[in-house]
Design a protein around this motif. Structure first.
Motif, PDB file in Angstrom:
ATOM      1  N   GLU A 135      -2.331  17.147 -18.203  1.00 14.01           N
ATOM      2  CA  GLU A 135      -2.505  18.102 -19.303  1.00 14.01           C
ATOM      3  C   GLU A 135      -3.835  17.816 -20.008  1.00 14.01           C
ATOM      4  N   ARG A 136      -4.440  18.834 -20.541  1.00 13.29           N
ATOM      5  CA  ARG A 136      -5.708  18.687 -21.270  1.00 13.29           C
ATOM      6  C   ARG A 136      -5.484  18.420 -22.752  1.00 13.29           C
ATOM      7  N   ARG A 137      -4.260  18.669 -23.219  1.00 10.96           N
ATOM      8  CA  ARG A 137      -3.988  18.463 -24.644  1.00 10.96           C
ATOM      9  C   ARG A 137      -4.123  16.997 -25.022  1.00 10.96           C
ATOM     10  N   ARG A 138      -4.583  16.785 -26.239  1.00 15.13           N
ATOM     11  CA  ARG A 138      -4.682  15.429 -26.791  1.00 15.13           C
ATOM     12  C   ARG A 138      -3.277  14.856 -26.943  1.00 15.13           C
ATOM     13  N   PHE A 139      -3.127  13.572 -26.647  1.00 18.87           N
ATOM     14  CA  PHE A 139      -1.835  12.878 -26.772  1.00 18.87           C
ATOM     15  C   PHE A 139      -1.500  12.731 -28.251  1.00 18.87           C
ATOM     16  N   HIS A 140      -0.385  13.301 -28.661  1.00 19.67           N
ATOM     17  CA  HIS A 140       0.093  13.225 -30.043  1.00 19.67           C
ATOM     18  C   HIS A 140       1.528  12.717 -29.990  1.00 19.67           C
ATOM     19  N   PRO A 141       1.714  11.377 -29.985  1.00 21.64           N
ATOM     20  CA  PRO A 141       3.066  10.845 -29.806  1.00 21.64           C
ATOM     21  C   PRO A 141       3.997  11.251 -30.947  1.00 21.64           C
ATOM     22  N   HIS A 142       5.185  11.691 -30.569  1.00 18.63           N
ATOM     23  CA  HIS A 142       6.177  12.135 -31.552  1.00 18.63           C
ATOM     24  C   HIS A 142       7.554  12.186 -30.894  1.00 18.63           C
ATOM     25  N   ILE A 143       8.563  12.242 -31.723  1.00 20.49           N
ATOM     26  CA  ILE A 143       9.943  12.428 -31.283  1.00 20.49           C
ATOM     27  C   ILE A 143      10.354  13.813 -31.781  1.00 20.49           C
ATOM     28  N   THR A 144      10.671  14.723 -30.877  1.00 22.38           N
ATOM     29  CA  THR A 144      11.087  16.069 -31.283  1.00 22.38           C
ATOM     30  C   THR A 144      12.466  15.994 -31.933  1.00 22.38           C
ATOM     31  N   LEU A 145      12.555  16.510 -33.160  1.00 24.44           N
ATOM     32  CA  LEU A 145      13.818  16.506 -33.894  1.00 24.44           C
ATOM     33  C   LEU A 145      14.527  17.853 -33.808  1.00 24.44           C
ATOM     34  N   MET A 146      13.744  18.934 -33.903  1.00 27.47           N
ATOM     35  CA  MET A 146      14.337  20.264 -33.986  1.00 27.47           C
ATOM     36  C   MET A 146      13.356  21.300 -33.459  1.00 27.47           C
ATOM     37  N   ARG A 147      13.911  22.311 -32.787  1.00 25.81           N
ATOM     38  CA  ARG A 147      13.106  23.436 -32.293  1.00 25.81           C
ATOM     39  C   ARG A 147      13.665  24.735 -32.872  1.00 25.81           C
ATOM     40  N   PHE A 148      12.755  25.672 -33.115  1.00 28.32           N
ATOM     41  CA  PHE A 148      13.142  26.996 -33.604  1.00 28.32           C
ATOM     42  C   PHE A 148      12.794  28.026 -32.543  1.00 28.32           C
ATOM     43  N   LYS A 149      13.687  28.999 -32.333  1.00 29.64           N
ATOM     44  CA  LYS A 149      13.417  30.048 -31.332  1.00 29.64           C
ATOM     45  C   LYS A 149      12.190  30.864 -31.716  1.00 29.64           C
ATOM     46  N   LYS A 150      12.086  31.174 -32.989  1.00 33.35           N
ATOM     47  CA  LYS A 150      10.948  31.943 -33.498  1.00 33.35           C
ATOM     48  C   LYS A 150      10.245  31.091 -34.545  1.00 33.35           C
ATOM     49  N   PRO A 151       8.930  31.239 -34.659  1.00 36.15           N
ATOM     50  CA  PRO A 151       8.215  30.478 -35.692  1.00 36.15           C
ATOM     51  C   PRO A 151       8.791  30.775 -37.082  1.00 36.15           C
ATOM     52  N   LEU A 152       8.913  29.729 -37.885  1.00 38.14           N
ATOM     53  CA  LEU A 152       9.407  29.899 -39.258  1.00 38.14           C
ATOM     54  C   LEU A 152       8.339  30.535 -40.126  1.00 38.14           C
ATOM     55  N   ARG A 153       8.782  31.195 -41.179  1.00 41.85           N
ATOM     56  CA  ARG A 153       7.808  31.669 -42.169  1.00 41.85           C
ATOM     57  C   ARG A 153       7.113  30.453 -42.770  1.00 41.85           C
ATOM     58  N   ARG A 154       5.870  30.636 -43.087  1.00 44.00           N
ATOM     59  CA  ARG A 154       5.063  29.551 -43.659  1.00 44.00           C
ATOM     60  C   ARG A 154       5.780  28.954 -44.880  1.00 44.00           C
ATOM     61  N   GLY A 155       5.863  27.628 -44.906  1.00 44.18           N
ATOM     62  CA  GLY A 155       6.435  26.919 -46.050  1.00 44.18           C
ATOM     63  C   GLY A 155       7.937  26.767 -46.035  1.00 44.18           C
ATOM     64  N   LEU A 156       8.630  27.349 -45.065  1.00 46.31           N
ATOM     65  CA  LEU A 156      10.093  27.313 -45.058  1.00 46.31           C
ATOM     66  C   LEU A 156      10.648  25.903 -44.838  1.00 46.31           C
ATOM     67  N   ALA A 157       9.922  25.055 -44.139  1.00 46.07           N
ATOM     68  CA  ALA A 157      10.376  23.684 -43.882  1.00 46.07           C
ATOM     69  C   ALA A 157       9.716  22.680 -44.824  1.00 46.07           C
ATOM     70  N   SER A 158       8.903  23.148 -45.753  1.00 41.83           N
ATOM     71  CA  SER A 158       8.101  22.262 -46.606  1.00 41.83           C
ATOM     72  C   SER A 158       8.924  21.269 -47.417  1.00 41.83           C
ATOM     73  N   ARG A 159      10.018  21.731 -48.048  1.00 44.91           N
ATOM     74  CA  ARG A 159      10.829  20.819 -48.869  1.00 44.91           C
ATOM     75  C   ARG A 159      11.396  19.688 -48.024  1.00 44.91           C
ATOM     76  N   TRP A 160      11.914  20.029 -46.835  1.00 41.11           N
ATOM     77  CA  TRP A 160      12.485  19.011 -45.951  1.00 41.11           C
ATOM     78  C   TRP A 160      11.405  18.021 -45.520  1.00 41.11           C
ATOM     79  N   LEU A 161      10.247  18.531 -45.136  1.00 42.40           N
ATOM     80  CA  LEU A 161       9.146  17.668 -44.716  1.00 42.40           C
ATOM     81  C   LEU A 161       8.708  16.747 -45.854  1.00 42.40           C
ATOM     82  N   GLN A 162       8.581  17.269 -47.067  1.00 40.01           N
ATOM     83  CA  GLN A 162       8.192  16.459 -48.219  1.00 40.01           C
ATOM     84  C   GLN A 162       9.217  15.361 -48.504  1.00 40.01           C
TER      85      GLN A 162
END
Length: 182
Positions: free
Chosen positions: A115-142
């Motif tokens: 793959e050409r993408r830069r390696f960004h190590p992470h553990i996937t916690l959750m996936r959404f079928k459609k992109p969320l509206r901007r800011g919808l996950a902000s409180r949880w992330l904070q």
């Protein structure tokens, strides 16, 4: 056709801590199941069975010492847009990059196009079928920015096959490779 990736499995204690992040205040999506919690080191994708056997054999040549892995923080992909994935961060240490690079070389030497993408190590916690509206996950992330798991020792990595099903992916180890004693 097998769908393959190289990954580090997580210890049970780390999986328990990650599962404690699940909360109902995020929009509906699919939380990663316990068995699916891993750190992808190299994504291979769909292959033929002969290619899969070559990759499995090539990974035996990886000679990287065991190392400590640190999980901490949370984030989203895409970073500056409407999220489709929520993740827990992983420190991109020189030792982890050495494993990423060594597995990449072994796969490339056996015919895989990396793959050409830069390696960004992470553990996937959750996936959404459609992109969320901007800011919808902000409180949880904070609320979980300070998420932290004590470092743990990584002594092996694995070649996994994933079978995509309606209830989520099913993972099978096709090979396990010990890291060198440090």
């Amino acid at each position: 056709m097998p769908r393959l990736f190289v990954a580090i499995d997580l210890p049970d204690a780390a999986k328990d801590q990650i599962l404690n992040l699940r909360e109902d205040d995020l929009p509906p999506g699919r939380w990663t199941c316990r068995a699916g919690l891993h750190l992808t080191v190299q994504f291979i994708g769909e292959t033929t069975e002969p290619q899969a056997r070559r990759y499995k054999q090539a990974l035996q040549q990886v000679a990287v010492p065991a190392f400590a892995l640190q999980i901490g923080g949370v984030g989203q992909f895409p970073v500056d847009s409407r999220p489709r994935v929520i993740w827990a961060g992983v420190d991109n240490t020189p030792e982890l990059r050495a494993l990423h690079d060594a597995t990449g070389r072994a796969l490339q030497d056996s015919g895989h196009r990396l793959e050409r993408r830069r390696f960004h190590p992470h553990i996937t916690l959750m996936r959404f079928k459609k992109p969320l509206r901007r800011g919808l996950a902000s409180r949880w992330l904070q609320r979980h920015l300070d998420f932290y798991i004590e470092p743990f020792s990584v002594r092996e990595f694995a070649l996994y096959e994933s079978q995509l099903r309606s209830g989520g992916a099913v993972y099978t180890k096709r090979g396990v490779y010990a890291l060198a004693s440090s």
